[in-house]
Write a protein that holds these residues in place. Sequence first.
Motif, PDB file in Angstrom:
ATOM      1  N   PRO A 329     -50.234 -11.836 -50.618  1.00 35.03           N
ATOM      2  CA  PRO A 329     -49.220 -10.783 -50.783  1.00 35.03           C
ATOM      3  C   PRO A 329     -47.813 -11.260 -50.433  1.00 35.03           C
ATOM      4  O   PRO A 329     -46.847 -10.947 -51.125  1.00 35.03           O
ATOM      5  N   ALA A 330     -47.694 -12.031 -49.340  1.00 40.45           N
ATOM      6  CA  ALA A 330     -46.383 -12.547 -48.946  1.00 40.45           C
ATOM      7  C   ALA A 330     -45.847 -13.517 -49.994  1.00 40.45           C
ATOM      8  O   ALA A 330     -44.644 -13.524 -50.301  1.00 40.45           O
ATOM      9  N   ALA A 331     -46.734 -14.336 -50.556  1.00 36.51           N
ATOM     10  CA  ALA A 331     -46.303 -15.286 -51.585  1.00 36.51           C
ATOM     11  C   ALA A 331     -45.824 -14.559 -52.830  1.00 36.51           C
ATOM     12  O   ALA A 331     -44.834 -14.954 -53.462  1.00 36.51           O
ATOM     13  N   LEU A 332     -46.512 -13.485 -53.205  1.00 37.38           N
ATOM     14  CA  LEU A 332     -46.085 -12.695 -54.362  1.00 37.38           C
ATOM     15  C   LEU A 332     -44.727 -12.052 -54.119  1.00 37.38           C
ATOM     16  O   LEU A 332     -43.870 -12.010 -55.009  1.00 37.38           O
ATOM     17  N   CYS A 333     -44.527 -11.553 -52.898  1.00 39.44           N
ATOM     18  CA  CYS A 333     -43.236 -10.961 -52.545  1.00 39.44           C
ATOM     19  C   CYS A 333     -42.138 -12.024 -52.577  1.00 39.44           C
ATOM     20  O   CYS A 333     -41.012 -11.769 -53.029  1.00 39.44           O
ATOM     21  N   MET A 334     -42.465 -13.223 -52.123  1.00 42.53           N
ATOM     22  CA  MET A 334     -41.506 -14.335 -52.150  1.00 42.53           C
ATOM     23  C   MET A 334     -41.108 -14.666 -53.587  1.00 42.53           C
ATOM     24  O   MET A 334     -39.923 -14.848 -53.905  1.00 42.53           O
ATOM     25  N   MET A 335     -42.102 -14.740 -54.488  1.00 39.42           N
ATOM     26  CA  MET A 335     -41.816 -15.036 -55.889  1.00 39.42           C
ATOM     27  C   MET A 335     -40.938 -13.956 -56.519  1.00 39.42           C
ATOM     28  O   MET A 335     -40.013 -14.250 -57.283  1.00 39.42           O
ATOM     29  N   GLN A 336     -41.251 -12.700 -56.194  1.00 43.45           N
ATOM     30  CA  GLN A 336     -40.466 -11.599 -56.730  1.00 43.45           C
ATOM     31  C   GLN A 336     -39.026 -11.657 -56.231  1.00 43.45           C
ATOM     32  O   GLN A 336     -38.083 -11.393 -56.985  1.00 43.45           O
ATOM     33  N   THR A 337     -38.832 -12.018 -54.961  1.00 39.31           N
ATOM     34  CA  THR A 337     -37.488 -12.091 -54.390  1.00 39.31           C
ATOM     35  C   THR A 337     -36.662 -13.171 -55.085  1.00 39.31           C
ATOM     36  O   THR A 337     -35.510 -12.938 -55.476  1.00 39.31           O
ATOM     37  N   ILE A 338     -37.247 -14.363 -55.247  1.00 40.87           N
ATOM     38  CA  ILE A 338     -36.525 -15.462 -55.899  1.00 40.87           C
ATOM     39  C   ILE A 338     -36.159 -15.099 -57.328  1.00 40.87           C
ATOM     40  O   ILE A 338     -35.007 -15.265 -57.764  1.00 40.87           O
ATOM     41  N   SER A 339     -37.141 -14.607 -58.076  1.00 42.97           N
ATOM     42  CA  SER A 339     -36.882 -14.305 -59.496  1.00 42.97           C
ATOM     43  C   SER A 339     -35.875 -13.175 -59.652  1.00 42.97           C
ATOM     44  O   SER A 339     -35.005 -13.225 -60.539  1.00 42.97           O
ATOM     45  N   THR A 340     -35.955 -12.153 -58.778  1.00 40.96           N
ATOM     46  CA  THR A 340     -35.024 -11.028 -58.880  1.00 40.96           C
ATOM     47  C   THR A 340     -33.601 -11.459 -58.561  1.00 40.96           C
ATOM     48  O   THR A 340     -32.654 -11.136 -59.295  1.00 40.96           O
ATOM     49  N   ALA A 341     -33.429 -12.200 -57.453  1.00 42.99           N
ATOM     50  CA  ALA A 341     -32.094 -12.677 -57.090  1.00 42.99           C
ATOM     51  C   ALA A 341     -31.534 -13.607 -58.160  1.00 42.99           C
ATOM     52  O   ALA A 341     -30.346 -13.522 -58.523  1.00 42.99           O
ATOM     53  N   HIS A 342     -32.402 -14.479 -58.674  1.00 37.40           N
ATOM     54  CA  HIS A 342     -31.965 -15.421 -59.711  1.00 37.40           C
ATOM     55  C   HIS A 342     -31.502 -14.670 -60.957  1.00 37.40           C
ATOM     56  O   HIS A 342     -30.485 -15.043 -61.582  1.00 37.40           O
ATOM     57  N   ASP A 343     -32.215 -13.621 -61.322  1.00 40.50           N
ATOM     58  CA  ASP A 343     -31.849 -12.844 -62.518  1.00 40.50           C
ATOM     59  C   ASP A 343     -30.471 -12.213 -62.363  1.00 40.50           C
ATOM     60  O   ASP A 343     -29.646 -12.252 -63.292  1.00 40.50           O
TER      61      ASP A 343
END
Length: 512
Positions: A329-343
């Motif tokens: 779950p933490a890894a999924l949240c990490m991926m979402q954070t990176i992709s969202t900020a990058h977008d």
Amino acid sequence: MKVYSAKKTRITMLFGALISFSLFAVSIVLFVFMRDRNLSQASIASCSIELITLAYSVALFITVFFDNELVTEETRWLFIMMFLVTALLFCDIVSWVINDRAEYLLANVIMYDATYIMGTFLSLSVWKLIRVALSLKEKKYQFIDRFILALFIVNVLLVLTNPITGLIYRQVDGALEYSKSEAIYTVQDSLILLIDFIIVLRSPKRGEEKVAAIVLAVSPLVGILVTRLTNEFECMYPFYFISVLFSFVCIYSGRTQELETKEKDLKFAAAIQQGLIPHIPVTGKSAAYEICGSALEAGEIGGDFYDYFMMDDEHLAFLAGDVCGEGVPAALCMMQTISTAHDFITAGFRGREVFDLTNKRLCEHNKMGFFVSCWFAMLNIRTGSLQFSNAGHRPPLLLHPDGSWELLKTSPDAPLASLPETEYSEFHISLNKGDTIILCTDGVYTSFLKTGETDPSGIIVELAHENIDRFDFLCSSIINRADEKVPEGPEKEDMTVLAVRFNGTEKEVEQL
């Protein structure tokens, strides 16, 4: 996260086999001893089979007990069944040896009582294991729980009152023998197993679990039938052991397959996670800046992250953060954070706008209740102007060429994904030629403290100066130093280090 180890399982199986062969040797000695007492061939055969079964029951118990990956709700009841079968076999064998000796009458009474009570509890364990294996969670099955529990209480009362009633066993010529009414126990045991068998057949579940459940119900019934038909040849508990052994094989097979699937999924998730993190450092004093990063997960995947990329010809964006949580779950949240900020960054948003929008997006989809500490900055590589925001993260270190250093302390705003209405602050400073920013997640500082260091920041600065001319090794040297004395296991933490050095304004770089 710990995954299935075939090597470890083979070692425990070998250890169990050695014990089983040792107990088999003991059974041979007892077999010879019993033959000298002129017992019937059926009695000798029964006891020999039970001794051998006992040996393999102990071996199986040790095998499963030492394999931590098999500790599930199913194997918990399997443990109980194995223990009961082992104890019942032991009581039965002792009864065979001392039954006709008056001096051991009290011990024999204890064996009879224990056998009677544990036998009923064994029936309860069979039902519990079937219920767990087939996921029978409906309330209607609680009736069977209560029914078997009531039988268990009745049997305990029968044992306690047997010295008066003699309903279970009685003393005849210095030896004990079961009463005719003891057949009621066989009837109730058979009834419970028959109910188990009917429920298993009606269960919609398929696969190893159902096969194991069928064997669990049928095998003891066969043992009871053979024992009653042959009169002297008792093999009920060996048949119970067969059902336990078969259940173990089915559950172990299913569990192993499940663990191997999870391991593949974790490796796949780790590959995706690593693909989101840049691994190629930018180094060389001829460039306007140098940047490198390094991360070490405590398990296959983690919640720490960093990222850097050029927003345009003049601005370098870089960020690092830490998800409050562990595992997938933490890894999924990490991926979402990176992709969202990058977008949002690539869409043209700047400064605190990136955090404002990223925070709102994460709050909308934060079903697990995680929050993310993060530090984000934009560096103008031509002028050295640095614009940054802090979402609850530990402040980075700012190292100067003369050896001095400071913390970029600001009043941190709330972590991302925690409060949707947060308006993030924005700070500005100017970097001078040779200034270096080192951004570490909490895991780095915590790991240093666990190894007895009292000044983690001082050690990080020392390592940075030692590797100032090998910038691409700077981050990894800090992580390696923090990790070298922390033992494997739950003490390990995710660690991430990101370092950025400004080599001077455009004119200063041209003069090099």
